[in-house]
Design an enzyme around this catalytic site. Structure first.
Site: not given
Ligand code: PMP
Length: 373
Positions: A71, A151, A180, A198, A200, A236, A321
């Site tokens: 994301a 988030n 989210q 995203s 994961h 790639t 993050c």
């Molecule tokens: N946007 C939001 C609202 C998120 O919670 C996150 C993950 N912390 C991200 C973007 C970033 O996602 P990714 O780890 O896939 O780059």
């Protein structure tokens, strides 16, 4: 000591079935998807079939989907890619509590290219008021970017109304970060121009995601390269990851209803237990998503996090993050919440009620030991 993971907003464990498929694809179909011999063409076809399947699941067109590394990349590509392709419109509207991948992309445009960014603040219910979006729209507004689910506190923005307001009152594009909300609550991409996803967060692979962009909208690539991803993302293709993303989204959407019902039970149980404790303030809005509870206690978040960690309980104090950056949380500050005593727990379909009880007992013990009450 049990391990209790209450941080699924941060990431989720990979579904073993997805991992197995990914390993098999990587071993059997390692060929470059742009190679012209049969085995390369097979990989290309599998990848395009996955794109088609995802399009069907998200109810969009196949050519509207660009595979990305997650994301963050999708957010950057949406915002900076759009800005590079439309240099004549230099005003963008967003919210102050976007994920750092949106906020910092906007700040980069402001710092380096003089863009004017209007940051809207959440109201008392923790959401962005569509009327405020309407008031901020201008002739030169290129983009409105408002996240679906926040988030850190879990507010759910009314993107259906916001997109209508944007469409009815301007020629601006509308982008939303659905990281989210995917696999938790319904997302309607009709009239949404761009959206980020995203893998994961829904038991898929790290380093895998999507940008949804309606095909006619012009953006410039951020990674220059060859013909991959409609010439919008060079390099790639990570075909095994892209192929398995279809399965990831399919499984998440198939389990969405039952998972969210279960999450709702965990949330109600946890919230009522938290409300029974003295000195706890719930920061999450009442109408927020049920995967997230943000609350404050009488002790510093760092102390609480460490004490819980010693008991095998994993939670966060803010967006992961930004966890190593010594700056106040934009999200909490924007809501008038002191962030040094706030923590976030998040639930997933895998969590059990007993884990919530274990967490609450541990919390009580820690508050008694370190708290003021
Ligand atoms: N946007 C939001 C609202 C998120 O919670 C996150 C993950 N912390 C991200 C973007 C970033 O996602 P990714 O780890 O896939 O780059």
């Amino acid at each position: 000591m049990p391990k209790v993971y209450l941080d699924s907003v941060s990431t989720t464990p990979v579904n073993p079935e997805i991992l197995k498929t990914y390993e098999k694809l990587s071993a059997d179909h390692y060929y470059n998807s742009d190679s012209l011999y049969d085995d390369g063409v097979t990989v290309y076809r599998l990848q395009e079939k996955a794109r088609e399947n995802i399009a069907e699941l998200l109810k969009v067109k196949k050519d509207d989907l660009i595979f990305t590394s997650g994301a963050s990349e999708a957010n950057s590509l949406a915002i900076k890619g759009l800005a590079l392709a439309n240099p004549d419109r230099r005003h963008i509207i967003s919210s102050i509590y976007e994920h750092s991948s949106v906020y910092n992309a906007l700040e980069q445009l402001r710092r380096t290219a003089g863009y004017e960014i209007t940051y809207l603040y959440p109201n008392a219910k923790g959401v962005i008021d569509p009327d405020k979006v309407k008031e901020a729209l201008r002739d030169d507004t290129l983009l409105v970017s408002i996240m679906h689910v926040n988030n850190e506190i879990g507010s759910v923005n009314d993107i259906d109304t916001i997109k209508k307001v944007v469409k009815a009152n301007s020629r601006a594009y509308f982008h939303t970060d659905t990281t989210q909300s995917l696999g938790k609550i319904a997302i309607d991409l009709k009239e949404v121009d761009l959206a980020s996803f995203s893998a994961h967060k829904i038991h898929g692979l790290k380093g895998s995601g999507l940008l949804y962009k309606r095909q006619h909208i012009k953006i410039e690539p951020l990674i220059s390269g060859g013909q991959q991803e409609y010439g919008l993302r060079g390099g790639t293709s990570n075909a095994p990851a892209n192929i398995v993303l279809a399965k990831t989204i399919r499984l998440a959407l198939a389990a969405q209803k039952s998972n969210y019902e279960h999450i709702g039970k965990l949330y109600d149980h946890c919230l009522s237990k938290l409300n029974d404790l003295t000195g706890i303030t719930i920061n999450s809005p009442a109408a927020g998503i049920k995967t997230i509870i943000n609350f404050s206690t009488s002790i510093p978040s760092e102390v609480l996090l460490n004490a819980l960690n010693l008991k095998g309980i994993m939670i966060s104090s803010r967006s992961t993050c930004g966890s190593r950056i010594n700056e106040p949380s934009r999200v909490l500050t924007s809501m008038g919440i002191a962030d040094d005593r706030a923590v976030r727990i998040s639930f997933d379909g895998d969590n059990r009620l007993e884990e919530i009880d274990y967490f609450i007992d541990a919390l009580k013990e820690i508050l008694q030991k370190y708290g003021r009450n």
